[in-house]
Design a protein around this motif. Structure first.
Motif, PDB file in Angstrom:
ATOM      1  N   ASN A   2       0.816  -1.205   0.000  1.00 17.81           N
ATOM      2  CA  ASN A   2       0.000   0.000   0.000  1.00 17.81           C
ATOM      3  C   ASN A   2       0.862   1.272   0.000  1.00 17.81           C
ATOM      4  N   THR A   3       0.210   2.421  -0.122  1.00 17.74           N
ATOM      5  CA  THR A   3       0.899   3.713  -0.225  1.00 17.74           C
ATOM      6  C   THR A   3       1.786   3.980   0.978  1.00 17.74           C
ATOM      7  N   LYS A   4       1.298   3.696   2.171  1.00 19.69           N
ATOM      8  CA  LYS A   4       2.082   3.963   3.384  1.00 19.69           C
ATOM      9  C   LYS A   4       3.351   3.102   3.415  1.00 19.69           C
ATOM     10  N   GLU A   5       3.249   1.866   3.021  1.00 20.22           N
ATOM     11  CA  GLU A   5       4.427   0.998   2.967  1.00 20.22           C
ATOM     12  C   GLU A   5       5.439   1.515   1.942  1.00 20.22           C
ATOM     13  N   ASN A  73      -4.841   5.293  11.581  1.00 21.36           N
ATOM     14  CA  ASN A  73      -3.796   6.184  11.060  1.00 21.36           C
ATOM     15  C   ASN A  73      -2.412   5.858  11.630  1.00 21.36           C
ATOM     16  N   THR A  74      -2.236   4.623  12.112  1.00 22.86           N
ATOM     17  CA  THR A  74      -0.970   4.218  12.723  1.00 22.86           C
ATOM     18  C   THR A  74      -0.390   3.010  11.993  1.00 22.86           C
ATOM     19  N   THR A  75       0.919   3.056  11.801  1.00 17.09           N
ATOM     20  CA  THR A  75       1.653   1.914  11.245  1.00 17.09           C
ATOM     21  C   THR A  75       2.796   1.579  12.188  1.00 17.09           C
ATOM     22  N   ILE A  76       2.983   0.297  12.437  1.00 14.97           N
ATOM     23  CA  ILE A  76       4.132  -0.204  13.188  1.00 14.97           C
ATOM     24  C   ILE A  76       4.984  -0.999  12.207  1.00 14.97           C
ATOM     25  N   VAL A  77       6.288  -0.736  12.216  1.00 18.17           N
ATOM     26  CA  VAL A  77       7.215  -1.416  11.318  1.00 18.17           C
ATOM     27  C   VAL A  77       8.326  -2.035  12.150  1.00 18.17           C
ATOM     28  N   SER A  78       8.574  -3.323  11.972  1.00 21.56           N
ATOM     29  CA  SER A  78       9.742  -3.938  12.621  1.00 21.56           C
ATOM     30  C   SER A  78      10.832  -4.096  11.571  1.00 21.56           C
ATOM     31  N   TRP A  79      12.087  -3.925  12.001  1.00 24.28           N
ATOM     32  CA  TRP A  79      13.192  -3.899  11.052  1.00 24.28           C
ATOM     33  C   TRP A  79      14.509  -4.275  11.711  1.00 24.28           C
ATOM     34  N   ASP A  93      17.982  -4.621  16.185  1.00 28.71           N
ATOM     35  CA  ASP A  93      16.616  -4.769  15.718  1.00 28.71           C
ATOM     36  C   ASP A  93      15.844  -3.560  16.202  1.00 28.71           C
ATOM     37  N   GLY A  94      14.843  -3.140  15.433  1.00 29.11           N
ATOM     38  CA  GLY A  94      14.095  -1.964  15.825  1.00 29.11           C
ATOM     39  C   GLY A  94      12.645  -2.021  15.401  1.00 29.11           C
ATOM     40  N   VAL A  95      11.898  -1.069  15.958  1.00 29.46           N
ATOM     41  CA  VAL A  95      10.492  -0.889  15.637  1.00 29.46           C
ATOM     42  C   VAL A  95      10.245   0.609  15.496  1.00 29.46           C
ATOM     43  N   SER A  96       9.479   0.985  14.488  1.00 25.69           N
ATOM     44  CA  SER A  96       9.036   2.369  14.337  1.00 25.69           C
ATOM     45  C   SER A  96       7.533   2.428  14.531  1.00 25.69           C
ATOM     46  N   GLU A  97       7.118   3.383  15.335  1.00 25.77           N
ATOM     47  CA  GLU A  97       5.707   3.713  15.525  1.00 25.77           C
ATOM     48  C   GLU A  97       5.460   4.963  14.685  1.00 25.77           C
ATOM     49  N   ILE A  98       4.566   4.863  13.714  1.00 29.19           N
ATOM     50  CA  ILE A  98       4.320   5.964  12.780  1.00 29.19           C
ATOM     51  C   ILE A  98       2.855   6.361  12.834  1.00 29.19           C
ATOM     52  N   ILE A  99       2.618   7.661  12.969  1.00 28.85           N
ATOM     53  CA  ILE A  99       1.262   8.203  12.897  1.00 28.85           C
ATOM     54  C   ILE A  99       1.197   9.095  11.668  1.00 28.85           C
ATOM     55  N   TRP A 100       0.154   8.882  10.887  1.00 30.02           N
ATOM     56  CA  TRP A 100       0.008   9.552   9.588  1.00 30.02           C
ATOM     57  C   TRP A 100      -0.954  10.728   9.681  1.00 30.02           C
ATOM     58  N   SER A 101      -0.700  11.737   8.852  1.00 30.13           N
ATOM     59  CA  SER A 101      -1.649  12.831   8.674  1.00 30.13           C
ATOM     60  C   SER A 101      -2.723  12.367   7.685  1.00 30.13           C
ATOM     61  N   ASN A 102      -3.720  13.195   7.455  1.00 27.87           N
ATOM     62  CA  ASN A 102      -4.802  12.833   6.532  1.00 27.87           C
ATOM     63  C   ASN A 102      -4.350  12.727   5.086  1.00 27.87           C
ATOM     64  N   ASN A 103      -3.217  13.354   4.738  1.00 28.47           N
ATOM     65  CA  ASN A 103      -2.746  13.314   3.343  1.00 28.47           C
ATOM     66  C   ASN A 103      -1.587  12.340   3.159  1.00 28.47           C
ATOM     67  N   ILE A 106       3.917  11.555   7.089  1.00 31.10           N
ATOM     68  CA  ILE A 106       4.220  11.123   8.452  1.00 31.10           C
ATOM     69  C   ILE A 106       4.252  12.352   9.356  1.00 31.10           C
ATOM     70  N   ARG A 107       3.424  12.346  10.410  1.00 32.59           N
ATOM     71  CA  ARG A 107       3.420  13.485  11.339  1.00 32.59           C
ATOM     72  C   ARG A 107       4.056  13.155  12.681  1.00 32.59           C
ATOM     73  N   PHE A 108       4.255  11.845  12.952  1.00 38.64           N
ATOM     74  CA  PHE A 108       4.926  11.414  14.179  1.00 38.64           C
ATOM     75  C   PHE A 108       5.629  10.096  13.888  1.00 38.64           C
ATOM     76  N   LEU A 109       6.890   9.996  14.333  1.00 33.18           N
ATOM     77  CA  LEU A 109       7.623   8.745  14.187  1.00 33.18           C
ATOM     78  C   LEU A 109       8.531   8.596  15.402  1.00 33.18           C
ATOM     79  N   ARG A 110       8.384   7.485  16.091  1.00 32.51           N
ATOM     80  CA  ARG A 110       9.260   7.160  17.219  1.00 32.51           C
ATOM     81  C   ARG A 110       9.861   5.793  16.971  1.00 32.51           C
ATOM     82  N   GLU A 111      11.201   5.713  17.143  1.00 29.89           N
ATOM     83  CA  GLU A 111      11.926   4.452  16.959  1.00 29.89           C
ATOM     84  C   GLU A 111      12.251   3.832  18.314  1.00 29.89           C
TER      85      GLU A 111
END
Length: 123
Positions: A2-5, A73-79, A93-103, A106-111
C-alpha cells in the motif's frame, strides 16, 4: 503493497543511497521524529539537516523491513538496522511507531531499538 508501505520503503532507501529522494514529500511540516536513543527532530528542515549531517561521516549498510502492521492512522514497522557509525559497525533490531496525517505524510515517528546480539543471561 500500500501507499504507506511505499513511503516507508522510500525513507529507508534514502538512507541506503545516502540521497534525499523527497524528504519534504513524506513528512508533514510539523513532524515530530524521535530516535531510539533520544534525539528528536521537530520539522522537515531538522530532518533534512540531520539526514545530510549524519550521511557525511556515516553509512547505513542494511535497513531491512521484517513486518508492517496497520491500524487506522498508525503503522508499526519492525526492522533490522546495520550501519558504520564513527568507524565502527553497529546493528540492532528496531520498531518504528508511525502516525500519519490525513494526506499520507508522516506526522509522528518514534523508533525503539533492541541491542544485538540477544542472549539469555541465565545460560
Amino acid at each position: 503493497m500500500n501507499t504507506k508501505e511505499k513511503i516507508i520503503l522510500l525513507w529507508f532507501k534514502m538512507w541506503l543511497k545516502k540521497r534525499d529522494l523527497g524528504i519534504e514529500k513524506i513528512f508533514a511540516e510539523d513532524i515530530l521524529y524521535i530516535e531510539s536513543y533520544g534525539p528528536m527532530y521537530e520539522s522537515v528542515a531538522d530532518i533534512k539537516k540531520w539526514f545530510n549531517d549524519w550521511n557525511e561521516e556515516n553509512t547505513v549498510l542494511n535497513w531491512d523491513i521484517k513486518n508492517f502492521w496497520h491500524k487506522d492512522n498508525t503503522t508499526i514497522v519492525s526492522w533490522y538496522f546495520q550501519c558504520e557509525f564513527n568507524h565502527k559497525i553497529d546493528d540492532f533490531d528496531g520498531v518504528s511507531e508511525i502516525i500519519w496525517s490525513n494526506n499520507d505524510t508522516i506526522r509522528f515517528l518514534r523508533e525503539y531499538a533492541c541491542k544485538l546480539p540477544n542472549y539469555n543471561p541465565y545460560k
